[in-house]
Design an enzyme around this catalytic site. Structure first.
Site, PDB file in Angstrom:
ATOM      1  CG  PHE A  21      -2.058  -0.966   1.090  1.00  9.25           C
ATOM      2  CD1 PHE A  21      -3.112  -0.717   0.241  1.00  9.25           C
ATOM      3  CD2 PHE A  21      -2.060  -2.145   1.812  1.00  9.25           C
ATOM      4  CE1 PHE A  21      -4.156  -1.620   0.109  1.00  9.25           C
ATOM      5  CE2 PHE A  21      -3.095  -3.057   1.691  1.00  9.25           C
ATOM      6  CZ  PHE A  21      -4.152  -2.791   0.837  1.00  9.25           C
ATOM      7  CD  GLU A 181     -11.385  -9.558   8.644  1.00 10.57           C
ATOM      8  OE1 GLU A 181     -11.916  -8.461   8.472  1.00 10.57           O
ATOM      9  OE2 GLU A 181     -10.222  -9.797   8.299  1.00 10.57           O
TER      10      GLU A 181
HETATM   11  C1  LIG Z   1      -4.218 -10.684   6.971  1.00 11.51           C
HETATM   12  C2  LIG Z   1      -4.183  -9.190   7.112  1.00 11.51           C
HETATM   13  C3  LIG Z   1      -5.357  -8.484   7.225  1.00 11.51           C
HETATM   14  C4  LIG Z   1      -5.331  -7.090   7.330  1.00 11.51           C
HETATM   15  N1  LIG Z   1      -6.517  -6.417   7.423  1.00 11.51           N
HETATM   16  C5  LIG Z   1      -6.498  -5.072   7.447  1.00 11.51           C
HETATM   17  C6  LIG Z   1      -7.711  -4.332   7.449  1.00 11.51           C
HETATM   18  O1  LIG Z   1      -8.811  -4.898   7.450  1.00 11.51           O
HETATM   19  N2  LIG Z   1      -7.636  -2.959   7.454  1.00 11.51           N
HETATM   20  C7  LIG Z   1      -6.431  -2.311   7.445  1.00 11.51           C
HETATM   21  O2  LIG Z   1      -6.414  -1.087   7.407  1.00 11.51           O
HETATM   22  N3  LIG Z   1      -5.284  -2.980   7.467  1.00 11.51           N
HETATM   23  C8  LIG Z   1      -5.276  -4.339   7.461  1.00 11.51           C
HETATM   24  N4  LIG Z   1      -4.104  -5.028   7.459  1.00 11.51           N
HETATM   25  C9  LIG Z   1      -2.846  -4.273   7.561  1.00 11.51           C
HETATM   26  C10 LIG Z   1      -2.429  -3.723   6.212  1.00 11.51           C
HETATM   27  O3  LIG Z   1      -2.509  -4.703   5.222  1.00 11.51           O
HETATM   28  C11 LIG Z   1      -1.027  -3.180   6.356  1.00 11.51           C
HETATM   29  O4  LIG Z   1      -1.034  -2.143   7.309  1.00 11.51           O
HETATM   30  C12 LIG Z   1      -0.493  -2.642   5.029  1.00 11.51           C
HETATM   31  O5  LIG Z   1      -0.434  -3.686   4.080  1.00 11.51           O
HETATM   32  C13 LIG Z   1       0.873  -2.026   5.217  1.00 11.51           C
HETATM   33  O6  LIG Z   1       1.299  -1.523   3.980  1.00 11.51           O
HETATM   34  P1  LIG Z   1       2.861  -1.410   3.660  1.00 11.51           P
HETATM   35  O7  LIG Z   1       2.959  -0.807   2.313  1.00 11.51           O
HETATM   36  O8  LIG Z   1       3.567  -0.790   4.789  1.00 11.51           O
HETATM   37  O9  LIG Z   1       3.354  -2.910   3.617  1.00 11.51           O
HETATM   38  P2  LIG Z   1       2.841  -4.129   2.755  1.00 11.51           P
HETATM   39  O10 LIG Z   1       1.501  -3.888   2.190  1.00 11.51           O
HETATM   40  O11 LIG Z   1       3.041  -5.323   3.624  1.00 11.51           O
HETATM   41  O12 LIG Z   1       3.850  -4.187   1.543  1.00 11.51           O
HETATM   42  C14 LIG Z   1       5.201  -4.455   1.746  1.00 11.51           C
HETATM   43  C15 LIG Z   1       5.801  -4.858   0.408  1.00 11.51           C
HETATM   44  O13 LIG Z   1       7.209  -4.903   0.552  1.00 11.51           O
HETATM   45  C16 LIG Z   1       7.710  -6.080  -0.056  1.00 11.51           C
HETATM   46  N5  LIG Z   1       8.958  -6.399   0.645  1.00 11.51           N
HETATM   47  C17 LIG Z   1       9.139  -6.705   1.942  1.00 11.51           C
HETATM   48  N6  LIG Z   1      10.446  -6.837   2.213  1.00 11.51           N
HETATM   49  C18 LIG Z   1      11.102  -6.614   1.056  1.00 11.51           C
HETATM   50  C19 LIG Z   1      12.479  -6.596   0.687  1.00 11.51           C
HETATM   51  N7  LIG Z   1      13.466  -6.833   1.572  1.00 11.51           N
HETATM   52  N8  LIG Z   1      12.801  -6.335  -0.603  1.00 11.51           N
HETATM   53  C20 LIG Z   1      11.839  -6.090  -1.536  1.00 11.51           C
HETATM   54  N9  LIG Z   1      10.521  -6.085  -1.225  1.00 11.51           N
HETATM   55  C21 LIG Z   1      10.166  -6.336   0.044  1.00 11.51           C
HETATM   56  C22 LIG Z   1       6.619  -7.106   0.130  1.00 11.51           C
HETATM   57  O14 LIG Z   1       6.710  -8.129  -0.840  1.00 11.51           O
HETATM   58  C23 LIG Z   1       5.370  -6.242  -0.039  1.00 11.51           C
HETATM   59  O15 LIG Z   1       4.970  -6.183  -1.380  1.00 11.51           O
HETATM   60  C24 LIG Z   1      -4.094  -6.408   7.356  1.00 11.51           C
HETATM   61  C25 LIG Z   1      -2.907  -7.143   7.263  1.00 11.51           C
HETATM   62  C26 LIG Z   1      -2.953  -8.518   7.138  1.00 11.51           C
HETATM   63  C27 LIG Z   1      -1.660  -9.284   7.022  1.00 11.51           C
END
Ligand SMILES: Cc1cc2nc3c(=O)[nH]c(=O)nc-3n(C[C@H](O)[C@H](O)[C@H](O)COP(=O)(O)OP(=O)(O)OC[C@H]3O[C@@H](n4cnc5c(N)ncnc54)[C@H](O)[C@@H]3O)c2cc1C
Length: 452
Positions: A21, A181
């Site tokens: 995200f 869920e």
């Molecule tokens: C099962 C589940 C249900 C959820 N439900 C909700 C909800 O209902 N409402 C809500 O608001 N939030 C929810 N969340 C939380 C939400 O999904 C996260 O807060 C959000 O995805 C965080 O976004 P981000 O971009 O920080 O990380 P992420 O979306 O986790 O993206 C991280 C990206 O970095 C990549 N990555 C990681 N390490 C490396 C590396 N070393 N090198 C290259 N790429 C890498 C991964 O492949 C991934 O694509 C949920 C999470 C989970 C796991």
């Protein structure tokens, strides 16, 4: 090592690590800007994690929740996508090293946005992972689906009543939104979707346990909403055990320690872990290189504008960022990713005054079952059908890509109105892989594993 060329036309180079995200919203905000954007991720897709539980329980396919990043960004001419796990960031040389198999890539940057999210934490018991997978990736969701549906198959051929009971016991460890869920969906699967398909047992006999050490489920929600959700789950046949710590997990069951210190064992072949989170290992690496502090779950303590202390050219956003106690939510990740990209645009326009990241809370939702969700925004509380309709609308709006939205809507119609599940395919390979994993010696730690 493949060294990606610096921008040939002298354009500002923005490297975004992570296409979740935070990363994807940052990339999109830079559309049309005079920059060269490189999104590097260890997977080829952008994952909509909040719907992973529906992949795990056969409602949606992996394609619905994980469109390829390349496809999502195909029209953004200033962006390119690179596959690779980032293993190092050199803050002085301003380079990022990523790796796939034995192929290393070195990417130079002028601005860096790190959005690598978080992974599951087993609170120092990583040996539990092999028996109780978490739900953080497509691999996890497909494995959990294989375990759940495979357990019903095993129950059909099991002749020992006690072992059959163990195959029909599903333990969800952690009663946050994911555990809740999953519990609701396994209850619907066993009581409705699988009805009449087995000859040696009634799938409605399945025992669904939701276990958490906290005193109540969904602790991030208001207490009255959490109670309503608990009542609804109990009505669906879910056993809720709060104040109960899971202290042991093995192939055949779990060990629970109750509030009075007594320990008991529950035979359960299928376990899913959603009890804790740990920020991506890149946080530790950035902290070591910059002297930044790490918060409790390994998130990087950032400046108010989401930059790494002492490195205004490096932004840390989403689940990996620690700022003002903001929770690990998709909305926080999206807004902080947008903020980082806006800051880069402002600087390119000659405005170098840092802006504070101001999070706008749009509320939180959790779907308990079909037609029943809870939601909270400030003092406004919703539950039941109104909550579920809002949940449906929000998820349709935020699902990435028109194709995913149309597909999900079609599959939801089948599941919610017809009780069908179109995605029930599991492979023998998954079952065999699971056996091999549960019996194999522990493999080398993954980069995201917490330090010993
Ligand atoms: C099962 C589940 C249900 C959820 N439900 C909700 C909800 O209902 N409402 C809500 O608001 N939030 C929810 N969340 C939380 C939400 O999904 C996260 O807060 C959000 O995805 C965080 O976004 P981000 O971009 O920080 O990380 P992420 O979306 O986790 O993206 C991280 C990206 O970095 C990549 N990555 C990681 N390490 C490396 C590396 N070393 N090198 C290259 N790429 C890498 C991964 O492949 C991934 O694509 C949920 C999470 C989970 C796991």
């Amino acid at each position: 090592m493949a060294v990606q060329p610096a921008s040939s036309d002298g354009q500002h180079r923005v490297v975004i690590v992570g296409a979740g995200f935070g990363g994807l919203f940052a990339a999109r905000r830079l559309s049309g800007a005079p920059v060269q954007v490189t999104v590097v991720d260890r997977t080829t897709h952008h994952l909509f994690q909040p719907l992973l539980y529906q992949v795990a329980t056969g409602i949606l396919s992996e394609g619905h929740v994980a469109p390829t990043t390349r496809e999502v960004l195909r029209r953004q001419r200033n962006a390119r996508v690179v596959l690779g796990e980032v293993v190092d960031v050199d803050l002085d040389a301003r380079t990022v090293t990523s790796r796939v198999l034995d192929q290393e890539t070195l990417l130079g940057y002028d601005s860096l946005i790190v959005a690598t999210g978080s992974s599951q934490s087993y609170f120092g018991h990583d040996e539990f992972a092999v028996h109780a997978p978490g739900l953080k990736s497509i691999d996890d969701a497909l494995e959990v689906r294989g375990r759940i549906l495979g357990a019903f198959e095993m129950a059909e051929i099991e002749t020992d009543p006690q072992r059959r009971e163990a195959w029909l016991t599903f333990a969800l460890i952690g009663a946050g939104p994911t555990g809740v869920e999953m519990a609701g969906q396994i209850a619907e699967l066993s009581r409705q979707s699988l009805c009449g398909e087995y000859r040696n047992f009634d799938p409605a006999q399945a025992r669904i346990l939701l276990v958490d050490g906290a005193p109540r489920i969904l602790p991030a929600f208001d207490e009255a909403l959490s109670q309503r959700a608990a009542e609804h789950l109990r009505g669906m046949g879910v056993e809720i055990q709060t104040g109960a710590m899971v202290v042991g997990v093995d192939a055949d069951g779990i060990e629970i320690q109750d509030g009075d210190g007594q320990r008991r064992r529950v035979a359960a072949m299928t376990k899913v872990w959603s009890a804790g989170v740990q920020a991506s290992g890149l946080g530790r690496l950035l902290a070591e290189h910059s002297g930044a502090e790490l918060a409790r779950h390994g998130q990087v303590q950032v400046m108010p504008d989401c930059t790494l202390p002492g490195h205004p050219e490096v932004f840390v956003v989403g689940d990996l960022m620690a700022l003002d106690g903001l929770p690990g939510l998709a909305e926080v990740a999206m807004q902080s990713g947008l903020h980082a990209a806006s800051e880069i645009r402002h600087r390119l326009d000659g405005d170098t005054t840092p802006r504070r990241f101001a999070y706008r809370d749009l509320g939180t939702l959790a779907a308990i079952s079909r037609y029943y969700a809870i939601g909270e925004r400030g003092r406004v509380h919703l539950w039941g059908l109104p909550g579920w309709l809002i949940w449906l609308a929000v998820h349709l709006v935020f699902l990435t890509g028109f194709k995913s939205r149309v597909g999900a809507l079609f599959y939801w119609t089948a599941s919610f109105f017809g009780r069908l599940r179109y995605e029930r395919t599991i492979t023998l390979q998954q079952v065999l892989a699971r056996r091999a994993l549960e019996t194999a010696p522990q493999s080398a730690p993954h980069m995201d594993a917490p330090p010993a």
